[in-house]
Design a protein around this motif. Sequence first.
Motif, PDB file in Angstrom:
ATOM      1  N   LEU A   1      -9.230  25.771  33.459  1.00  0.00           N
ATOM      2  CA  LEU A   1      -8.255  25.163  32.548  1.00  0.00           C
ATOM      3  C   LEU A   1      -6.931  25.913  32.501  1.00  0.00           C
ATOM      4  N   SER A   2      -6.970  27.225  32.683  1.00  0.00           N
ATOM      5  CA  SER A   2      -5.718  28.000  32.629  1.00  0.00           C
ATOM      6  C   SER A   2      -4.791  27.650  33.778  1.00  0.00           C
ATOM      7  N   GLU A   3      -5.314  27.028  34.822  1.00  0.00           N
ATOM      8  CA  GLU A   3      -4.494  26.671  35.985  1.00  0.00           C
ATOM      9  C   GLU A   3      -4.196  25.177  36.080  1.00  0.00           C
ATOM     10  N   VAL A   4      -4.704  24.396  35.132  1.00  0.00           N
ATOM     11  CA  VAL A   4      -4.488  22.951  35.155  1.00  0.00           C
ATOM     12  C   VAL A   4      -3.083  22.640  34.632  1.00  0.00           C
ATOM     13  N   ASN A   5      -2.368  21.772  35.327  1.00  0.00           N
ATOM     14  CA  ASN A   5      -1.052  21.333  34.859  1.00  0.00           C
ATOM     15  C   ASN A   5      -1.238  20.118  33.963  1.00  0.00           C
ATOM     16  N   PHE A   6      -0.686  20.199  32.765  1.00  0.00           N
ATOM     17  CA  PHE A   6      -0.778  19.097  31.812  1.00  0.00           C
ATOM     18  C   PHE A   6       0.563  18.393  31.711  1.00  0.00           C
ATOM     19  N   LEU A   7       0.511  17.072  31.546  1.00  0.00           N
ATOM     20  CA  LEU A   7       1.709  16.250  31.404  1.00  0.00           C
ATOM     21  C   LEU A   7       1.744  15.634  30.010  1.00  0.00           C
ATOM     22  N   THR A   8       2.937  15.430  29.498  1.00  0.00           N
ATOM     23  CA  THR A   8       3.093  14.714  28.240  1.00  0.00           C
ATOM     24  C   THR A   8       2.899  13.220  28.497  1.00  0.00           C
ATOM     25  N   VAL A   9       2.749  12.469  27.432  1.00  0.00           N
ATOM     26  CA  VAL A   9       2.607  11.013  27.558  1.00  0.00           C
ATOM     27  C   VAL A   9       3.851  10.425  28.227  1.00  0.00           C
ATOM     28  N   ALA A  10       5.022  10.922  27.871  1.00  0.00           N
ATOM     29  CA  ALA A  10       6.265  10.421  28.480  1.00  0.00           C
ATOM     30  C   ALA A  10       6.302  10.718  29.983  1.00  0.00           C
ATOM     31  N   GLU A  11       5.831  11.903  30.375  1.00  0.00           N
ATOM     32  CA  GLU A  11       5.802  12.248  31.799  1.00  0.00           C
ATOM     33  C   GLU A  11       4.814  11.381  32.563  1.00  0.00           C
ATOM     34  N   VAL A  12       3.653  11.128  31.962  1.00  0.00           N
ATOM     35  CA  VAL A  12       2.663  10.252  32.591  1.00  0.00           C
ATOM     36  C   VAL A  12       3.240   8.848  32.752  1.00  0.00           C
ATOM     37  N   ALA A  13       3.903   8.359  31.712  1.00  0.00           N
ATOM     38  CA  ALA A  13       4.511   7.027  31.772  1.00  0.00           C
ATOM     39  C   ALA A  13       5.538   6.950  32.902  1.00  0.00           C
ATOM     40  N   ALA A  14       6.300   8.011  33.087  1.00  0.00           N
ATOM     41  CA  ALA A  14       7.312   8.030  34.154  1.00  0.00           C
ATOM     42  C   ALA A  14       6.645   8.031  35.533  1.00  0.00           C
ATOM     43  N   VAL A  15       5.595   8.813  35.684  1.00  0.00           N
ATOM     44  CA  VAL A  15       4.890   8.869  36.966  1.00  0.00           C
ATOM     45  C   VAL A  15       4.271   7.521  37.301  1.00  0.00           C
ATOM     46  N   MET A  16       3.654   6.886  36.290  1.00  0.00           N
ATOM     47  CA  MET A  16       2.971   5.618  36.507  1.00  0.00           C
ATOM     48  C   MET A  16       3.904   4.411  36.436  1.00  0.00           C
ATOM     49  N   ARG A  17       5.127   4.660  35.986  1.00  0.00           N
ATOM     50  CA  ARG A  17       6.115   3.591  35.800  1.00  0.00           C
ATOM     51  C   ARG A  17       5.607   2.507  34.852  1.00  0.00           C
ATOM     52  N   VAL A  18       5.078   2.973  33.715  1.00  0.00           N
ATOM     53  CA  VAL A  18       4.625   2.084  32.649  1.00  0.00           C
ATOM     54  C   VAL A  18       5.208   2.601  31.336  1.00  0.00           C
ATOM     55  N   SER A  19       4.971   1.884  30.255  1.00  0.00           N
ATOM     56  CA  SER A  19       5.474   2.326  28.956  1.00  0.00           C
ATOM     57  C   SER A  19       4.563   3.416  28.385  1.00  0.00           C
ATOM     58  N   LYS A  20       5.091   4.158  27.415  1.00  0.00           N
ATOM     59  CA  LYS A  20       4.287   5.165  26.733  1.00  0.00           C
ATOM     60  C   LYS A  20       3.113   4.502  26.014  1.00  0.00           C
ATOM     61  N   MET A  21       3.320   3.314  25.470  1.00  0.00           N
ATOM     62  CA  MET A  21       2.245   2.599  24.783  1.00  0.00           C
ATOM     63  C   MET A  21       1.082   2.319  25.734  1.00  0.00           C
ATOM     64  N   THR A  22       1.370   1.984  26.978  1.00  0.00           N
ATOM     65  CA  THR A  22       0.317   1.753  27.961  1.00  0.00           C
ATOM     66  C   THR A  22      -0.488   3.031  28.187  1.00  0.00           C
ATOM     67  N   VAL A  23       0.186   4.169  28.258  1.00  0.00           N
ATOM     68  CA  VAL A  23      -0.504   5.449  28.429  1.00  0.00           C
ATOM     69  C   VAL A  23      -1.385   5.730  27.218  1.00  0.00           C
ATOM     70  N   TYR A  24      -0.844   5.510  26.013  1.00  0.00           N
ATOM     71  CA  TYR A  24      -1.649   5.714  24.806  1.00  0.00           C
ATOM     72  C   TYR A  24      -2.891   4.825  24.822  1.00  0.00           C
ATOM     73  N   ARG A  25      -2.749   3.596  25.261  1.00  0.00           N
ATOM     74  CA  ARG A  25      -3.900   2.686  25.330  1.00  0.00           C
ATOM     75  C   ARG A  25      -4.947   3.208  26.313  1.00  0.00           C
ATOM     76  N   LEU A  26      -4.498   3.704  27.458  1.00  0.00           N
ATOM     77  CA  LEU A  26      -5.425   4.257  28.444  1.00  0.00           C
ATOM     78  C   LEU A  26      -6.159   5.476  27.891  1.00  0.00           C
ATOM     79  N   VAL A  27      -5.439   6.312  27.154  1.00  0.00           N
ATOM     80  CA  VAL A  27      -6.054   7.501  26.556  1.00  0.00           C
ATOM     81  C   VAL A  27      -7.068   7.095  25.500  1.00  0.00           C
ATOM     82  N   HIS A  28      -6.677   6.212  24.595  1.00  0.00           N
ATOM     83  CA  HIS A  28      -7.568   5.812  23.501  1.00  0.00           C
ATOM     84  C   HIS A  28      -8.780   5.031  23.992  1.00  0.00           C
ATOM     85  N   SER A  29      -8.643   4.313  25.094  1.00  0.00           N
ATOM     86  CA  SER A  29      -9.774   3.552  25.633  1.00  0.00           C
ATOM     87  C   SER A  29     -10.714   4.429  26.445  1.00  0.00           C
ATOM     88  N   GLY A  30     -10.286   5.655  26.757  1.00  0.00           N
ATOM     89  CA  GLY A  30     -11.123   6.562  27.527  1.00  0.00           C
ATOM     90  C   GLY A  30     -10.940   6.467  29.027  1.00  0.00           C
TER      91      GLY A  30
END
Length: 80
Positions: A19-48
């Motif tokens: 875990l100390s070597e894992v790179n973590f992204l914010t929801v906004a960064e994930v949305a930018a990488v996936m080219r989707v909205s932040k709400m879509t990322v939140y839905r993916l997180v909450h749905s598991g």
Amino acid sequence: MPDMCERFRCAMAAGEKPLSEVNFLTVAEVAAVMRVSKMTVYRLVHSGHLPAVRVGRSFRVPENAVHDYLQQSYVGWESA
């Protein structure tokens, strides 16, 4: 679905980064990488569908989890 701690223990047992070597992204960064909205990322997180760690009131998503999700979700096309 196993809880987040169990998933990370399994990942570490499988030879992945600690875990100390894992790179973590914010929801906004994930949305930018996936080219989707932040709400879509939140839905993916909450749905598991996309694992995340809660830090205070925000989420952090392991970078490799984003790439794994995109790779598993890839839909190819057949040539005509």
